[in-house]
Design a protein around this motif. Structure first.
Motif, PDB file in Angstrom:
ATOM      1  N   ALA A 195       0.812  -1.216   0.000  1.00 52.02           N
ATOM      2  CA  ALA A 195       0.000   0.000   0.000  1.00 52.02           C
ATOM      3  C   ALA A 195       0.850   1.272   0.000  1.00 52.02           C
ATOM      4  CB  ALA A 195      -0.918   0.009   1.220  1.00 52.02           C
ATOM      5  N   LYS A 196       2.178   1.121   0.037  1.00 56.98           N
ATOM      6  CA  LYS A 196       3.047   2.289   0.212  1.00 56.98           C
ATOM      7  C   LYS A 196       3.688   2.752  -1.099  1.00 56.98           C
ATOM      8  CE  LYS A 196       4.075   1.605   5.097  1.00 56.98           C
ATOM      9  NZ  LYS A 196       5.130   1.462   6.120  1.00 56.98           N
ATOM     10  N   ALA A 197       3.933   4.083  -1.132  1.00 58.53           N
ATOM     11  CA  ALA A 197       4.602   4.706  -2.283  1.00 58.53           C
ATOM     12  C   ALA A 197       6.032   5.055  -1.893  1.00 58.53           C
ATOM     13  CB  ALA A 197       3.857   5.962  -2.714  1.00 58.53           C
ATOM     14  N   ILE A 198       6.960   4.761  -2.801  1.00 57.24           N
ATOM     15  CA  ILE A 198       8.383   5.003  -2.562  1.00 57.24           C
ATOM     16  C   ILE A 198       8.862   6.129  -3.472  1.00 57.24           C
ATOM     17  CG2 ILE A 198      10.702   3.999  -2.679  1.00 57.24           C
ATOM     18  CD1 ILE A 198       9.427   1.258  -2.252  1.00 57.24           C
ATOM     19  N   LEU A 199       9.670   7.025  -2.922  1.00 59.16           N
ATOM     20  CA  LEU A 199      10.327   8.080  -3.691  1.00 59.16           C
ATOM     21  C   LEU A 199      11.829   7.858  -3.631  1.00 59.16           C
ATOM     22  CD1 LEU A 199      10.519  10.835  -5.153  1.00 59.16           C
ATOM     23  CD2 LEU A 199      10.482  11.918  -2.882  1.00 59.16           C
ATOM     24  N   GLU A 200      12.472   7.793  -4.793  1.00 61.60           N
ATOM     25  CA  GLU A 200      13.935   7.719  -4.826  1.00 61.60           C
ATOM     26  C   GLU A 200      14.499   9.004  -5.413  1.00 61.60           C
ATOM     27  OE1 GLU A 200      17.837   5.364  -6.558  1.00 61.60           O
ATOM     28  OE2 GLU A 200      15.848   4.517  -6.976  1.00 61.60           O
ATOM     29  N   LEU A 217      10.437  -6.643  -3.189  1.00 61.73           N
ATOM     30  CA  LEU A 217       9.886  -5.799  -2.122  1.00 61.73           C
ATOM     31  C   LEU A 217       8.578  -5.174  -2.617  1.00 61.73           C
ATOM     32  CD1 LEU A 217      13.095  -3.981  -0.798  1.00 61.73           C
ATOM     33  CD2 LEU A 217      11.989  -6.055   0.075  1.00 61.73           C
ATOM     34  N   PRO A 218       7.532  -5.238  -1.823  1.00 64.46           N
ATOM     35  CA  PRO A 218       6.225  -4.738  -2.284  1.00 64.46           C
ATOM     36  C   PRO A 218       6.131  -3.218  -2.217  1.00 64.46           C
ATOM     37  CG  PRO A 218       6.038  -5.565  -0.045  1.00 64.46           C
ATOM     38  CD  PRO A 218       7.445  -5.849  -0.472  1.00 64.46           C
ATOM     39  N   PHE A 219       5.433  -2.619  -3.159  1.00 62.61           N
ATOM     40  CA  PHE A 219       5.127  -1.192  -3.134  1.00 62.61           C
ATOM     41  C   PHE A 219       3.935  -0.933  -4.055  1.00 62.61           C
ATOM     42  CE2 PHE A 219       8.670  -1.764  -6.169  1.00 62.61           C
ATOM     43  CZ  PHE A 219       8.098  -1.330  -7.354  1.00 62.61           C
ATOM     44  N   ARG A 220       3.224   0.141  -3.762  1.00 60.43           N
ATOM     45  CA  ARG A 220       2.103   0.554  -4.619  1.00 60.43           C
ATOM     46  C   ARG A 220       2.601   1.386  -5.787  1.00 60.43           C
ATOM     47  NH1 ARG A 220      -0.500   5.222  -4.742  1.00 60.43           N
ATOM     48  NH2 ARG A 220       0.375   5.884  -2.738  1.00 60.43           N
ATOM     49  N   ARG A 259       1.753  11.869  -2.285  1.00 60.50           N
ATOM     50  CA  ARG A 259       2.447  11.703  -1.006  1.00 60.50           C
ATOM     51  C   ARG A 259       3.172  10.356  -0.971  1.00 60.50           C
ATOM     52  NH1 ARG A 259       2.211  16.507   2.105  1.00 60.50           N
ATOM     53  NH2 ARG A 259       0.401  17.636   1.316  1.00 60.50           N
ATOM     54  N   PHE A 260       4.278  10.342  -0.239  1.00 63.10           N
ATOM     55  CA  PHE A 260       5.117   9.153  -0.200  1.00 63.10           C
ATOM     56  C   PHE A 260       5.300   8.638   1.223  1.00 63.10           C
ATOM     57  CE2 PHE A 260       6.110  11.529  -3.985  1.00 63.10           C
ATOM     58  CZ  PHE A 260       6.104  10.543  -4.956  1.00 63.10           C
ATOM     59  N   ASP A 261       5.607   7.332   1.299  1.00 60.48           N
ATOM     60  CA  ASP A 261       5.756   6.669   2.597  1.00 60.48           C
ATOM     61  C   ASP A 261       7.203   6.253   2.892  1.00 60.48           C
ATOM     62  OD1 ASP A 261       2.755   6.333   3.144  1.00 60.48           O
ATOM     63  OD2 ASP A 261       2.983   5.387   1.184  1.00 60.48           O
ATOM     64  N   ILE A 262       7.997   6.111   1.856  1.00 65.30           N
ATOM     65  CA  ILE A 262       9.408   5.742   2.014  1.00 65.30           C
ATOM     66  C   ILE A 262      10.223   6.593   1.041  1.00 65.30           C
ATOM     67  CG2 ILE A 262      11.145   3.914   1.775  1.00 65.30           C
ATOM     68  CD1 ILE A 262       8.936   1.876   2.366  1.00 65.30           C
ATOM     69  N   VAL A 263      11.329   7.170   1.537  1.00 68.59           N
ATOM     70  CA  VAL A 263      12.244   7.937   0.693  1.00 68.59           C
ATOM     71  C   VAL A 263      13.609   7.256   0.734  1.00 68.59           C
ATOM     72  CG1 VAL A 263      13.394  10.146   0.300  1.00 68.59           C
ATOM     73  CG2 VAL A 263      11.030  10.091   1.152  1.00 68.59           C
ATOM     74  N   LEU A 264      14.181   7.007  -0.451  1.00 69.24           N
ATOM     75  CA  LEU A 264      15.495   6.392  -0.567  1.00 69.24           C
ATOM     76  C   LEU A 264      16.407   7.314  -1.377  1.00 69.24           C
ATOM     77  CD1 LEU A 264      14.370   2.790  -1.665  1.00 69.24           C
ATOM     78  CD2 LEU A 264      14.834   3.572   0.680  1.00 69.24           C
ATOM     79  N   SER A 265      17.651   7.451  -0.942  1.00 70.19           N
ATOM     80  CA  SER A 265      18.618   8.210  -1.732  1.00 70.19           C
ATOM     81  C   SER A 265      20.019   7.738  -1.388  1.00 70.19           C
ATOM     82  CB  SER A 265      18.495   9.712  -1.474  1.00 70.19           C
ATOM     83  OG  SER A 265      19.358  10.423  -2.349  1.00 70.19           O
TER      84      SER A 265
END
Length: 356
Positions: A195-200, A217-220, A259-265
């Motif tokens: 159900a989550k949105a990821i931003l890289e 890994l699951p993501f919406r 909107r996002f739930d996880i941010v990766l960089s």
């Protein structure tokens, strides 16, 4: 360091030897015979050879005219012929991080066309006048083409990454690495969920996304923002899925409309001028409550435009700076960790969370 000192364009005299280093076609061991060394020089058309000690470390420089003088003297006065190690010039070399004028001075002093480049006691390569001229000419042409001296510091810092291509030469020290180490850490801190949105931020050639998919890994939604048009185009072609979106834009200003739930960089924020604070503020307003941020930086207290090209900006951060930055944006600090992307390439990992 004063801001004006950080912002200036480094001149040619500050370019490090590592920017123009090349490989030796051949090397000699200290115990080799002069006859064998001469044959190697002839076959590779070399006037000099680096000499390695029995333990593999750098010992000295064998110069062809020294070798020939020794052989001629041996013909006049026969006896035991010295080894390469006895004829070489000990300590004739230049360090990887020495400025190029130092290499030119050694070339002049030794009256040779090629000298060893060392990293500590290890042979790292060689440098010639041709290497130096070729690199400096390329640097000058780049600076003229993009009017580097006229660019404001922020635009100059972005130039390399706007021009970046989706390969390891541009992004990861010339070696292609995976996202395995980073995503393994991320998985231990973030709750990946369908159900989550990821931003890289700054996906480069897609190593983090590729590793997420490999691990299933699951993501919406997965949205990757890159300032390079070439990178964005490449990634869009590589990952043609409805739940993956690649955006060519500036992370400091882009409005993604969701909107996002996880941010990766990873390996990106150290290059944002004068810091990544503006980017983080822009990202923070586009996060859901409870969102997790995971990114890496160089640890330290420094900021510079690298002398090699004069446009690549690199900044380090102290842990206190990072915690203060997060606090100023009402983000909760969670943890510091480390991630090793490649041998010797260790970065400080930062984990934070937006309050629920």
């Amino acid at each position: 360091m004063q801001r004006s000192e950080v912002d200036r364009v480094p001149d040619e005299g500050e370019v490090p030897v590592r920017a123009a280093v090349s490989d030796w076609p051949s090397v000699a061991a200290a115990g080799d015979s002069l006859v064998d060394a001469l044959d190697r020089m002839k076959r590779s058309d070399l006037g000099t050879l680096p000499v390695l000690a029995p333990d593999g470390t750098f010992a000295g420089l064998l110069v062809r005219r020294d070798l020939m003088e020794t052989l001629r003297a041996h013909l006049r006065r026969p006896g035991d012929l010295p080894t390469v190690g006895e004829v070489c010039r000990p300590g004739v070399c230049v360090g990887l991080d020495a400025p190029i004028p130092t290499a030119i001075a050694v070339l002049d002093a030794e009256r040779v066309g090629r000298i060893p480049v060392v990293d500590g006691r290890e042979l790292a390569g060689c440098i010639t006048r041709e290497d130096i001229e070729e690199f400096l000419d390329m640097r000058r042409r780049f600076h003229r083409k993009y009017r580097v001296a006229e660019l404001p510091p922020r635009e100059r810092a972005q130039l390399t990454w706007r021009l970046a291509q989706p390969d390891a030469i541009w992004t990861t020290w010339g070696i292609e690495i995976t996202g395995e180490a980073f995503i393994a850490k991320a998985e231990s801190y973030a709750d990946f969920d369908p159900a989550k949105a990821i931003l890289e931020i700054g996906p480069g050639y897609g190593r983090l996304l590729r590793e997420c998919l490999r691990r299933e890994l699951p993501f919406r939604r997965y949205v990757a923002v890159d300032i390079s048009p070439a990178n964005a185009k490449h990634l869009a072609q590589q990952f043609g899925r409805d739940d993956i979106d690649v955006v060519n834009d500036d992370i400091e200003t882009v409005d993604l409309g969701e909107r996002f739930d996880i941010v990766l960089s990873s390996l990106t924020l150290k290059h944002l001028y004068p810091s990544f604070e503006a980017a983080l503020r822009n990202v923070e307003r586009q996060l859901n409550p409870g969102a997790t941020l995971i990114f890496d930086v160089l640890e330290g207290e420094f900021a510079t435009f690298t002398p090699a090209d004069g446009v690549s900006y690199v900044r380090g951060y102290t842990r206190a700076e990072l915690q203060a930055m997060l606090s100023a944006m009402s983000l909760q600090f969670v943890a510091f960790d480390e991630v090793e992307h490649a041998p010797g390439q260790v970065r400080l990992l930062v984990v934070a969370r937006k309050p629920a």
